[in-house]
Design an enzyme around this catalytic site. Structure first.
Site, short mmCIF file in Angstrom:
data_model
loop_
_atom_site.label_atom_id
_atom_site.label_comp_id
_atom_site.label_asym_id
_atom_site.label_seq_id
_atom_site.Cartn_x
_atom_site.Cartn_y
_atom_site.Cartn_z
N CYS A 129 21.40 -29.81 -18.42
CA CYS A 129 20.15 -30.14 -19.09
C CYS A 129 19.10 -30.34 -17.99
O CYS A 129 19.40 -30.13 -16.81
CB CYS A 129 20.27 -31.34 -20.02
SG CYS A 129 20.38 -32.96 -19.26
N HIS A 138 37.20 -37.27 -4.65
CA HIS A 138 37.34 -38.73 -4.66
C HIS A 138 37.38 -39.33 -6.06
O HIS A 138 37.99 -40.38 -6.26
CB HIS A 138 36.19 -39.38 -3.89
CG HIS A 138 36.26 -39.13 -2.42
ND1 HIS A 138 35.44 -39.77 -1.53
CD2 HIS A 138 37.05 -38.32 -1.68
CE1 HIS A 138 35.72 -39.37 -0.30
NE2 HIS A 138 36.68 -38.49 -0.37
#
Length: 142
Positions: free
Chosen positions: A65, A98
């Site tokens: 978006c 991570h």
């Protein structure tokens, strides 16, 4: 591998370039995005992508978006989804490595199409590192 993709009116050109890249790489794509620049509601598309990822219909997701904030807020309502707003390759890599992100959220108004394609490729090519990060990711869903 299946990738679910959704976008609002800020992202049809981004989606087209990303889908072409994904298909060239042999991925199956569930396309939930609009092809028009006419205004639509981003949650309608983001919910479909999040549901695909949460239900195992897709392995990973891509949502687009204008700012990526709205689609990120939407996909992160799902307990099995970890959506990461990414604006460069390094953030895309770290979000997978991570944080074990499974949906990349792209801000179309703040990235170029080549940059977005590169981020998606990096996101898909990066594995979760596990180890000390596993404990931290486990705390996200509690």
């Amino acid at each position: 591998m299946k990738i679910s993709l959704g976008n609002d009116h800020a992202g049809p050109d981004y989606k087209k370039a990303i889908v072409e890249t994904l298909e060239k790489r042999g991925y199956q794509v569930n396309n939930h995005g609009t092809d028009s620049s006419e205004s639509v509601d981003y949650p309608d598309f983001a919910h479909l992508v999040a549901q695909d990822v949460e239900n195992g219909v897709a392995d990973l997701g891509v949502v687009i978006c204008g700012s990526a904030q709205g689609v990120s807020m939407t996909v992160n309502k799902y307990s099995e989804v970890r959506g990461a707003v990414c604006w460069n390759k390094e953030i895309a890599e770290l979000s997978r490595e991570h944080n074990n992100a499974n949906v990349i959220c792209i801000p179309a108004r703040f990235t170029s199409i080549p940059q977005a394609v590169s981020m998606v490729e990096t996101f898909l090519d990066t594995d979760f590192a596990g180890g000390r990060h596993e404990r931290r990711v486990g705390k996200i869903s509690r």
